[in-house]
Design a protein around this motif. Structure first.
Motif, PDB file in Angstrom:
ATOM      1  N   ARG A   1      -8.600  11.290  -2.535  1.00  0.00           N
ATOM      2  CA  ARG A   1      -7.639  10.189  -2.661  1.00  0.00           C
ATOM      3  C   ARG A   1      -6.931   9.929  -1.320  1.00  0.00           C
ATOM      4  O   ARG A   1      -6.765   8.788  -0.900  1.00  0.00           O
TER       5      ARG A   1
ATOM      6  N   GLU B   1     -11.712   6.420  -5.246  1.00  0.00           N
ATOM      7  CA  GLU B   1     -11.785   5.244  -6.130  1.00  0.00           C
ATOM      8  C   GLU B   1     -12.643   4.203  -5.420  1.00  0.00           C
ATOM      9  O   GLU B   1     -12.136   3.299  -4.770  1.00  0.00           O
TER      10      GLU B   1
ATOM     11  N   HIS C   1      -8.715  -0.696  -6.637  1.00  0.00           N
ATOM     12  CA  HIS C   1      -8.441   0.702  -7.001  1.00  0.00           C
ATOM     13  C   HIS C   1      -9.243   1.033  -8.254  1.00  0.00           C
ATOM     14  O   HIS C   1     -10.013   0.203  -8.748  1.00  0.00           O
ATOM     15  N   ALA C   2      -9.001   2.234  -8.788  1.00  0.00           N
ATOM     16  CA  ALA C   2      -9.568   2.587 -10.099  1.00  0.00           C
ATOM     17  C   ALA C   2      -8.579   3.494 -10.839  1.00  0.00           C
ATOM     18  O   ALA C   2      -7.811   4.225 -10.213  1.00  0.00           O
TER      19      ALA C   2
ATOM     20  N   HIS D   1      -7.799   4.366  -1.819  1.00  0.00           N
ATOM     21  CA  HIS D   1      -7.931   5.738  -2.313  1.00  0.00           C
ATOM     22  C   HIS D   1      -9.416   6.110  -2.265  1.00  0.00           C
ATOM     23  O   HIS D   1     -10.234   5.473  -2.927  1.00  0.00           O
TER      24      HIS D   1
END
Ligand SMILES: [Zn+2]
Length: 256
Positions: A121, A79, A173-174, A76
């Protein structure tokens, strides 16, 4: 006649081993290459695909061990908390004594370089690449593509996974206001190991909103392989994110 033959043999022998002889030099170079530790001699990034806008999807392979691990620095584009750690990982891995004989580590720098460049994203076609995999739960639609793997970035990672056949995949990811380690497939053991070393708690996939066509769904449930989804807290300083998880990441890579 016999003396002449012997002379010929000696002469041929001399020519064959003389340092100025090109064949000798080639043999010496071949021997040096054979003695060099394979991919460790000069680890180089190679390109395994291109994004919609033509950016490289780059892979680094380290080590020559039987255990195979794939690290994905991000999928993403908004992120990017794992990018710093992705840059640190090669050095950290090579610093662990014996790691290169135990593990072959493949690092995909960024599975969505256009998203990273534009802070989105999705990729440049507006597709969330983490919804574009041929999992049984894939759903075509807005932001998920018309069919699984109809985006060049998802095809590149798909093909890389099939080529590498990793024992475990880890994807950075985040998440907003939280951090945890999520898993799919036979990866509970790895998630718990990661949790012990980092303090990140384990969060099972069934506690999430549905993620049709996610990389985790495809690798974990369709292929039956272990995959960890590492969720840093959004906005965490990337160096701090790496510091808090580097031991855990190396433990998963080395399986202990
Ligand atoms: Zn994400």
């Amino acid at each position: 006649m016999r003396a002449a033959l012997l002379g010929l043999v000696v002469l041929v022998g001399c020519v064959g081993t003389h340092p100025r002889n090109p064949e000798w030099r080639q043999r010496k170079a071949d021997a040096a290459e054979a003695a060099a530790p394979g991919p460790l001699a000069r680890p180089q990034w190679r390109i395994v695909g291109r994004s919609v806008e033509g950016r490289s999807l780059r892979v680094l392979e380290l080590g020559r061990g039987p255990r195979r691990v794939l690290w994905v620095g991000g999928i993403h584009g908004d992120e990017r908390e794992g990018h710093y750690g992705t840059a640190q990982l090669p050095g950290a891995f090579l610093d662990v004594p014996g790691a290169v004989d135990k593990v072959t580590l493949t690092i995909l720098e960024d599975a969505n370089p256009d998203g990273s460049a534009h802070n989105t994203r999705s990729n440049r076609n507006g597709v969330d690449l983490n919804r574009n995999y041929p999992a049984r739960n894939y759903l075509p639609g807005d932001g998920r593509g018309k069919a699984p793997l109809d985006q060049p970035e998802s095809r590149a990672l798909h093909d890389l996974i099939l080529a590498v056949q990793p024992d475990v995949v880890v994807v950075a990811h985040a998440w907003r206001n939280d951090h945890f380690i999520n898993f799919d497939g036979p990866a509970l053991r790895y998630a718990e190991l990661f949790s012990r070393k980092s303090g990140f708690r384990v969060k099972a996939s069934d506690t999430f909103a549905p993620t049709p066509g996610s990389l985790g769904s495809w690798v974990g449930r369709t292929l039956g392989k272990a995959i960890l989804t590492l969720e840093y807290e959004r906005g965490t300083d990337p160096a701090a994110a790496w510091q808090s998880t580097s031991d855990a990441i190396l433990a998963v890579i080395l399986d202990g």
